[in-house]
Design an enzyme around this catalytic site. Structure first.
Site, mmCIF file in Angstrom:
data_model
loop_
_atom_site.group_PDB
_atom_site.id
_atom_site.type_symbol
_atom_site.label_atom_id
_atom_site.label_comp_id
_atom_site.label_asym_id
_atom_site.label_seq_id
_atom_site.Cartn_x
_atom_site.Cartn_y
_atom_site.Cartn_z
ATOM 1 N N SER A 132 9.350 7.944 1.269
ATOM 2 C CA SER A 132 8.382 7.424 0.306
ATOM 3 C C SER A 132 8.974 6.301 -0.539
ATOM 4 O O SER A 132 9.362 5.269 -0.030
ATOM 5 C CB SER A 132 7.863 8.585 -0.552
ATOM 6 N N ASP A 136 4.095 1.781 -2.183
ATOM 7 C CA ASP A 136 5.482 2.214 -2.016
ATOM 8 C C ASP A 136 5.815 2.207 -0.527
ATOM 9 O O ASP A 136 5.018 1.737 0.288
ATOM 10 C CB ASP A 136 5.713 3.593 -2.647
ATOM 11 N N ASP A 183 5.941 4.249 2.015
ATOM 12 C CA ASP A 183 5.055 4.823 3.034
ATOM 13 C C ASP A 183 3.589 4.634 2.681
ATOM 14 O O ASP A 183 2.706 5.162 3.355
ATOM 15 C CB ASP A 183 5.374 6.293 3.278
#
Length: 447
Positions: free
Chosen positions: A104, A241, A243
């Protein structure tokens, strides 16, 4: 022994904590836990696997695919795609499970493994515990034609973008948008989806090299986006971000519009259209007091949960709610997605702008953010936050703030840290109260 799964899958330093052997073992165990229904009905299990742009994702995805195929699961290799795209395709392709290789918003050296159940939904604690319990357990291995196949799936981006386009009520023609892709998984799909909706799109940080994901860009570093919006005279900007399950926004004046304000914009819009189920927004206890006040003024209830998108999702499912999220920009629109989706969020905000003809700054104005100070106090016993002197200090400071502020003290779920968060009418007052309470935490809970 500490639990392997955190609040969002298994995460750690790639090739350090998160090794090839661990990835392989997790995939084998997950295959047995998550494909039981397929096996019971003599149906060939299917998994979809995608990743973000981290260089370590290449070998970790290979290990996961190998573990699944060795367990008799056919693997659809999606390549680089956002987490919400993998979730969407898990459901759309009728797969028994989905896997995302991503850490992430974390720095590039980290990586993670997130499993999704059938339908593209995140796993509950019981499923994660079952996968963890199965690590290293000897199981019968398929032979010959029983092993799984690994097949590339080159149309994933296009299918995901088409899905996003189907959620819109209005064209975005005439709007100029800057999108910061964080050198991550939405570097192709994010700009494409926004352009498909009619906006003029200026993409930044969209040429990843495997080493630069989240590096000084994206939702954790919105400064570059703010500068670009002003330089291009854009109507709005959006930062994802790594992902792309998070989204923060920037208005035409370069002002940051955080996740709480985005949720407020979407909640007010849905309520106006009679589509906000239960007239309720789901948010975490970290959401700003300004959001709570704005929703109260509009007659919208706020159901608050513990920090973590999984708790938001659980409450949304429990109450049948359609909108929830976190201040970080992880926002769930459950009519269109099973997890947070940064690109979907950006599109829905632009849809609101197109519908009303109002600027992003004007739409965000009702959610006036209270100054917020967060102090992380390390090296303390986080299990003793019920200490009588600390409880009394919180009560005294809370009484002093009254209705003009809020105090939240909570233990970190992953490290020996106690977080002290204070909101007040001024930054100085919030900081003063936070420092006083942090001092009590250090003195009373020292290890």
């Amino acid at each position: 022994m500490a639990r392997l799964f955190g609040t969002d899958g298994v995460r750690g330093l790639a090739n350090g904590d998160l090794t090839v052997s661990l990835a392989l073992d997790l995939a084998v165990s997950a295959a047995h836990v998550l494909t039981a229904d397929a096996v019971a009905s003599a149906r060939r299990p299917i998994a979809v696997v995608g990743r973000d742009t981290r260089i370590s994702g290449e070998f970790l995805q290979a290990a996961v695919a190998a573990g699944l195929a060795s367990s008799g699961v056919d693997v659809i290799d999606l390549g680089v795609l956002p987490t919400p795209a993998v979730a969407h395709l898990t459901a759309a392709l009728g797969a028994d499970l989905g896997v995302v290789l991503s850490a992430s918003h974390n720095p590039m050296p980290d990586n993670g493994i997130k499993f999704l159940a059938r339908g593209g939904v995140k796993l509950d604690d019981a499923m994660e515990d079952a996968i963890e319990a199965g690590l290293g357990r000897e199981t019968e291995r398929p032979l010959g034609a029983g092993v799984g196949r690994i097949t590339p799936y080159p149309t994933g981006v296009e299918e995901y973008v088409e899905h996003l386009a189907g959620t819109l009520a209005h064209r975005h023609d005439g709007l100029t948008v800057v999108v910061d892709c964080a050198q991550g998984a939405a570097s192709v799909s994010g700009p494409l989806a926004l352009a498909r909706a009619g906006a003029r799109v200026i993409a930044i940080n969209h040429t990843p090299n495997g080493l630069d994901i989240n590096a000084g860009c994206g939702s954790t570093h919105p400064e570059a986006l703010q500068k670009a919006v002003l330089e291009h005279g854009a109507d709005a900007g959006f930062a994802f971000d790594g992902d792309a399950d998070r989204c923060l926004a920037v208005d035409h004046e370069g002002g940051l519009v955080d996740g709480d304000q985005v949720m407020g914009i979407l909640a007010l819009g849905l309520a106006e259209e009679g589509e906000l189920a239960g007239d309720t927004l789901v948010a975490t206890v970290m959401s700003n007091l300004g959001l709570l006040r704005a929703m109260e003024s509009a007659g919208i209830q706020v159901a608050q949960t513990a920090v973590g998108d999984r708790y938001v999702l659980e409450e949304m499912r429990r109450g049948g709610y359609v909108l929830g999220g976190e201040q970080s920009g992880h926002i769930v629109l459950s009519r269109h997605a099973t997890t947070g989706d940064g690109t979907l969020t950006a599109l829905q905000v632009l849809d609101r702008m197109a519908r009303t003809g109002r600027s992003l700054a004007a739409l965000a104005e009702p959610v006036a953010r209270f100054p917020q100070v967060l102090i992380n106090v390390p090296d303390v016993d986080k299990h003793r936050t019920d200490d009588p002197e600390l409880v009394a200090a919180i009560a005294a400071q809370g009484a002093e703030l009254g209705n003009d502020g809020r105090i939240l003290l909570r233990a970190s779920g992953t490290e020996p840290v106690v977080r002290v968060m204070v909101e007040a009418p001024t930054l100085e007052r919030a900081g003063s109260v936070a420092e006083r309470l942090a001092s009590v935490v250090r003195r009373r809970l020292a290890l």
